[in-house]
Design a protein around this motif. Structure first.
Motif, short mmCIF file in Angstrom:
data_model
loop_
_atom_site.label_atom_id
_atom_site.label_comp_id
_atom_site.label_asym_id
_atom_site.label_seq_id
_atom_site.Cartn_x
_atom_site.Cartn_y
_atom_site.Cartn_z
N LEU A 82 -2.63 -8.42 1.55
CA LEU A 82 -4.08 -8.20 1.41
C LEU A 82 -4.46 -6.82 1.97
O LEU A 82 -5.19 -6.06 1.35
N ALA A 83 -3.96 -6.53 3.16
CA ALA A 83 -4.28 -5.25 3.80
C ALA A 83 -3.79 -4.08 2.94
O ALA A 83 -4.51 -3.11 2.72
N ALA A 84 -2.57 -4.21 2.43
CA ALA A 84 -2.00 -3.11 1.63
C ALA A 84 -2.79 -2.89 0.34
O ALA A 84 -3.04 -1.76 -0.06
N THR A 108 8.39 2.21 4.58
CA THR A 108 7.39 2.88 3.75
C THR A 108 5.99 2.26 3.91
O THR A 108 5.04 2.70 3.27
N LEU A 109 5.90 1.24 4.76
CA LEU A 109 4.60 0.59 4.99
C LEU A 109 3.88 1.24 6.17
O LEU A 109 4.50 1.47 7.22
N ASP A 110 2.58 1.49 6.01
CA ASP A 110 1.79 1.98 7.14
C ASP A 110 1.80 0.95 8.28
O ASP A 110 1.94 -0.25 8.03
N ILE A 111 1.59 1.44 9.48
CA ILE A 111 1.64 0.53 10.65
C ILE A 111 0.70 -0.66 10.50
O ILE A 111 1.06 -1.80 10.79
N ALA A 112 -0.52 -0.40 10.01
CA ALA A 112 -1.53 -1.47 9.93
C ALA A 112 -1.17 -2.56 8.93
O ALA A 112 -1.69 -3.67 9.01
N VAL A 113 -0.28 -2.27 7.97
CA VAL A 113 0.06 -3.27 6.96
C VAL A 113 1.51 -3.77 7.12
O VAL A 113 2.02 -4.51 6.30
N ARG A 114 2.16 -3.34 8.18
CA ARG A 114 3.57 -3.73 8.39
C ARG A 114 3.63 -5.18 8.89
O ARG A 114 2.75 -5.62 9.63
N PRO A 115 4.64 -5.92 8.49
CA PRO A 115 4.71 -7.34 8.89
C PRO A 115 4.75 -7.57 10.40
O PRO A 115 5.27 -6.74 11.15
N TYR A 116 4.21 -8.71 10.80
CA TYR A 116 4.19 -9.12 12.21
C TYR A 116 5.60 -9.05 12.83
O TYR A 116 5.78 -8.52 13.93
N ASN A 117 6.59 -9.60 12.12
CA ASN A 117 7.95 -9.63 12.68
C ASN A 117 8.48 -8.23 12.96
O ASN A 117 9.23 -8.02 13.91
#
Ligand code: SF4
Length: 180
Positions: A82-84, A108-117
């Motif tokens: 959703l965030a991405a 390649t994911l921004d910090i705010a959309v990177r998975p919790y794990n």
């Protein structure tokens, strides 16, 4: 038998398409709830990542070449997708790699959309470079972040910390954003 990269790619494409459509159909109240939660998640993830950077985490990752990312292909959750999508920051997924979001220069994911794990995992080397006070702060932030992800799990059928690819296998055609 583990699914082929092409099967995972097709499944992922179907998930993304469905969630994009479901976002368009959200009520304004639901959209507001999601925006608020994602904003809090983004803030906490940035704080946690800043601690990781202060412990020279980026150097440690470069040295071992992100071997923990070899286990990442199921980590992306509904909240992350959703965030991405909402922030227009969804990179292409490559399922022939150990994690579909692992690029030549790291994630390649921004910090705010990177998975919790991914955000909350720190190896022993990085943990030891944090002071006791920083370690305590890290684990406090981790608990706060976890509770935000759990709130998504409790609200939406398609949300699970197991990740979207696993969750989608037991959805039986239900909408990801259907309320529990
Ligand atoms: S999402 Fe990013 S940080 Fe997480 S496993 Fe994949 S490449 Fe690594």
């Amino acid at each position: 038998m583990a699914p082929l990269p092409s099967e995972n790619h097709q499944r992922w494409q179907r998930i993304v398409l469905s969630v994009r459509k479901e976002i368009m159909a959200l009520s304004s109240e639901e959209r507001q709830w999601i925006d608020q939660q994602l904003s809090l998640i983004g803030t906490l993830q940035t704080e946690i990542h800043d601690l990781f950077l202060s412990a020279q985490g980026a150097d440690a990752c470069a040295q071992c070449q992100g071997s923990c990312c070899e286990l990442g292909h199921n980590h992306m959750t509904l909240a992350n997708l959703l965030a991405a999508i909402l922030q227009d920051k969804l990179p292409a997924a490559h399922f022939d790699r150990t994690c579909p979001f692992l690029g030549d220069n790291g994630c390649t994911l921004d910090i705010a959309v990177r998975p919790y794990n991914c955000i909350t995992f720190i190896c022993e080397d990085v943990e030891q470079a944090l002071s006791v006070e920083e370690q305590n702060r890290f684990y406090r932030l981790e608990q706060q972040l976890r509770s935000l992800y759990i709130a998504f799990d409790e609200r939406y059928l398609g949300s699970s910390l197991q990740g979207l690819l696993i969750r989608s296998q037991s959805m039986a055609g239900s909408l990801f954003l259907a309320r529990r």
